[in-house]
Design a protein around this motif. Structure first.
Motif, PDB file in Angstrom:
ATOM      1  N   ALA A  81       0.838  -1.189   0.067  1.00 19.05           N
ATOM      2  CA  ALA A  81      -0.076   0.037  -0.073  1.00 19.05           C
ATOM      3  C   ALA A  81       1.010   1.331   0.045  1.00 19.05           C
ATOM      4  CB  ALA A  81      -0.910  -0.223   1.234  1.00 19.05           C
ATOM      5  N   LYS A  82       2.036   1.489   0.767  1.00 17.82           N
ATOM      6  CA  LYS A  82       2.893   2.383   0.743  1.00 17.82           C
ATOM      7  C   LYS A  82       3.522   2.718  -0.389  1.00 17.82           C
ATOM      8  CE  LYS A  82       5.609   2.939   4.377  1.00 17.82           C
ATOM      9  NZ  LYS A  82       5.252   4.319   5.315  1.00 17.82           N
ATOM     10  N   ILE A  83       3.824   1.562  -1.224  1.00 19.03           N
ATOM     11  CA  ILE A  83       4.399   1.620  -2.611  1.00 19.03           C
ATOM     12  C   ILE A  83       3.532   2.038  -3.564  1.00 19.03           C
ATOM     13  CG2 ILE A  83       5.469   0.550  -4.442  1.00 19.03           C
ATOM     14  CD1 ILE A  83       6.679  -1.207  -2.332  1.00 19.03           C
ATOM     15  N   ARG A  84       2.122   1.688  -3.581  1.00 17.23           N
ATOM     16  CA  ARG A  84       1.094   2.181  -4.477  1.00 17.23           C
ATOM     17  C   ARG A  84       0.733   3.622  -4.230  1.00 17.23           C
ATOM     18  NH1 ARG A  84      -4.100  -1.652  -4.539  1.00 17.23           N
ATOM     19  NH2 ARG A  84      -4.471  -0.106  -6.146  1.00 17.23           N
ATOM     20  N   ILE A  85       0.869   4.280  -2.882  1.00 17.17           N
ATOM     21  CA  ILE A  85       0.634   5.461  -2.679  1.00 17.17           C
ATOM     22  C   ILE A  85       1.652   6.503  -3.105  1.00 17.17           C
ATOM     23  CG2 ILE A  85       0.297   7.181  -0.782  1.00 17.17           C
ATOM     24  CD1 ILE A  85      -1.401   4.957   0.653  1.00 17.17           C
TER      25      ILE A  85
ATOM     26  N   LEU B 172      -8.034   6.018  -4.074  1.00 15.14           N
ATOM     27  CA  LEU B 172      -7.187   5.038  -3.777  1.00 15.14           C
ATOM     28  C   LEU B 172      -6.637   5.093  -2.191  1.00 15.14           C
ATOM     29  CD1 LEU B 172      -4.744   2.895  -4.772  1.00 15.14           C
ATOM     30  CD2 LEU B 172      -3.395   4.958  -5.056  1.00 15.14           C
ATOM     31  N   VAL B 173      -6.366   6.072  -1.711  1.00 15.37           N
ATOM     32  CA  VAL B 173      -5.971   6.161  -0.104  1.00 15.37           C
ATOM     33  C   VAL B 173      -6.978   5.711   0.798  1.00 15.37           C
ATOM     34  CG1 VAL B 173      -5.248   7.819   1.472  1.00 15.37           C
ATOM     35  CG2 VAL B 173      -4.082   8.178  -0.654  1.00 15.37           C
ATOM     36  N   TYR B 174      -8.287   6.346   0.382  1.00 12.65           N
ATOM     37  CA  TYR B 174      -9.367   5.752   1.188  1.00 12.65           C
ATOM     38  C   TYR B 174      -9.608   4.197   1.133  1.00 12.65           C
ATOM     39  CZ  TYR B 174     -11.935  10.027   1.908  1.00 12.65           C
ATOM     40  OH  TYR B 174     -11.944  11.431   2.632  1.00 12.65           O
ATOM     41  N   GLU B 175      -9.353   3.728   0.182  1.00  5.33           N
ATOM     42  CA  GLU B 175      -9.408   2.155   0.013  1.00  5.33           C
ATOM     43  C   GLU B 175      -8.293   1.653   0.571  1.00  5.33           C
ATOM     44  OE1 GLU B 175      -8.738  -1.271  -3.570  1.00  5.33           O
ATOM     45  OE2 GLU B 175      -9.036   0.629  -3.966  1.00  5.33           O
TER      46      GLU B 175
END
Length: 541
Positions: free
Chosen positions: A36-40, A285-288
């Protein structure tokens, strides 16, 4: 104190540091895993923020692993920033293991936070004011000697400035003398108000030559306003988080600060000139990934940010969007929505008929008036068409003589039973008729699944093209309770054919009856729309 605003003080460009992965991750209930950190990170880089404060190496293994993994990716716009505190008291910076971990993260930029409120120095750190200054100076000097650029985050600066202005300014001067590249004023408790921020920034500028930044928390509901006022006073570096997530009540929201800077104040805030158009998708994206339900009322990116319900509003927006929209929704990646409800005028129905079905109809036509009257009567009985536009449009189509049923449910039955409360199953039979009759059965874990399966089987005989319609969301509401224990149940079902989404609704004392009606209308809407599009010469798979 009287505040005088000097427009010439604002910068032409502002650096944006996003701290979603550090300060945002401190929000209660939020925990980003490594992927998740990488995607954000990649999403933030794509929209074009200048800095991504991604974590605190040495504070937890996950952040250390992140800084190793992220090296495999090439960022086009953003600089990664590691976060740390000043050295420990009564210790050399070169001997502090946490600072070594931060250097091992191998980022060009490091944020160092230090105490600027004397109360924190004496009551929390339990050290002297002079030792705190030494901690700040030694840490920044050490990191600079190791080739790093340093952002000094003056924690609790506004509270410190109010209580002991001389010491708070001395903290900033110490950081500047040690070589800090940015000096950030943090409203860590979030209690400052916009006029206070403006006045403080204006005064601090007289003492500090390095670029000033702002780090605002939202405890007084002013994080965004405080950030904008600080920029107006001359700050050129701002800290934000996506959707404003963060400690307690959160931080300044990137999704509000950035469009306000760019669209309202004429200040360039993103390196990617198309980044604004990606805000809605970034927010989602961040909410998800944070596991937080999206706020539909969030400015700019919320689902309702450009939703119009009152008939007067819709009528005006259809004539000229500027009438009720402060910016074009597409400028931030959002879209205009028109709700159909008891407050709506005929313009709402006309707008949806054009947009969803390609039907050009005049709002003064009797069919439109009749449909609107029926919608208002149904809402008085517990219906809600705010989301279920497809059901409202079916009413309009019926009043226009265009509904024409492809199939009809003649009979249905559902049986549920189980040996205990953990092992119930349901069986259903549905009979469809349209000339010929077709009877099919279905089995499911619950009654709705069972009746949906039976209906789908029967539809393969009547309307095989409906097989592409999938049920993707099912919700139950209790809109109106009676004087007794009984209550009406409102069901909302959202469907998709892989390309579009639509929602239908139905109300009944019987949850199965309401569910079946909403299911039937959802499939019926798809079939009618498909037929209408085909008649207009459009390619329909």
């Amino acid at each position: 104190m009287v505040t005088k605003f000097i427009a010439d003080e604002k910068p032409q460009k502002v650096e944006v540091l996003d701290t979603t992965l550090r300060d945002g991750a401190q929000a209660k209930g939020v925990s980003f895993d490594l992927q998740a950190k990488i995607r954000i990170t990649l999403a933030l880089d794509e929209i074009g923020v200048h800095f991504i404060e991604a974590g605190w190496p040495g504070s937890n293994p996950k952040d250390e692993e992140y800084f190793k993994e992220i090296r495999k990716y090439d960022l086009r716009n953003s600089e990664l920033v590691a976060f740390t505190s000043t050295r420990r008291k009564n210790m050399k910076a070169s001997q502090d293991p946490i600072l070594q971990k931060v250097l091992d993260a191998d980022t060009k930029w490091i944020t160092v936070f230090g105490k600027s409120w004397d109360l924190h120095v004496t009551d929390v750190l339990k050290t002297t004011l002079e030792e705190n200054l030494n901690m700040i100076y030694d840490t920044i000097k050490y990191l600079k000697e190791n080739g790093r650029n340093v952002i000094f985050d003056a924690e609790h600066f506004f509270d410190g400035f109010k209580r002991n202005k001389e010491y708070a300014l001395k903290v900033l001067k110490t950081a500047e003398e040690a070589g800090a590249d940015r000096i950030v004023l943090a409203d860590t408790n979030g209690g400052s108000l916009p006029h206070e921020v403006y006045n403080v920034v204006m005064e601090v500028k007289q003492h500090v030559k390095k670029p000033l930044g702002l780090h605002m928390h939202n405890d007084s509901g002013c994080a965004v306003a405080n950030t904008l006022m600080g920029v107006l006073a001359g700050a050129s570096h701002v800290h934000v988080t996506v959707n404003g997530i963060g400690e307690r009540t959160g931080n300044a929201d990137l999704c509000v600060v950035v469009p306000n800077l760019e669209l309202k104040m004429g200040i360039e805030a993103l390196k990617n000139r198309e980044g604004l158009k990606m805000l809605k998708s970034l927010s989602s994206l961040v909410y998800e990934l944070a596991g937080i339900p999206p706020n539909p009322y969030q400015p700019y990116v919320g689902d309702n940010a450009f939703a119009h319900k009152a008939g007067v509003h819709v009528d005006a927006v259809l004539k000229n969007p500027v009438a009720y929209e402060h910016v074009p929704p597409e400028s931030v990646g959002n879209a205009r929505k028109v709700a159909v409800s008891e407050l709506s005028g005929a313009a709402n129905l006309v707008s949806w008929a054009r947009k969803e079905l390609g039907i050009m109809v005049d709002k003064r036509e009797p069919a439109v008036r009749r449909a609107l009257r029926r919608i208002k009567e149904l809402e008085n009985k517990g219906y809600s068409f705010d989301n279920a536009t497809a059901s409202a449009l079916l009413i309009l189509l019926e009043e226009m003589g265009l509904r024409g049923k492809t199939f009809e449910v003649k009979d249905w039955r559902v049986i549920s039973e189980g040996k205990d409360l953990s092992g119930a199953k349901s069986w259903s039979v549905v009979k469809l008729g349209n000339g010929e009759e077709y009877l099919e059965a279905g089995e499911g874990i619950g009654p709705v699944e069972a009746i949906d399966k039976a209906l789908r089987k029967a539809l393969t005989k009547v309307a095989p093209e409906a097989s592409s319609v999938k049920l993707i969301d099912y919700r139950v509401h209790l809109p109106k309770a009676s004087k007794h224990t009984e209550s009406d149940v409102r069901v909302e079902i959202t469907f998709s054919d892989g390309k579009e989404f639509w929602t239908t609704t139905a109300v009944s004392r019987n949850i199965i009856e309401a569910s079946l009606k909403a299911l039937v209308e959802g499939i019926e809407y798809y079939l009618i729309k498909r037929k209408l599009m085909a008649l207009r010469g459009m390619m329909v798979p």
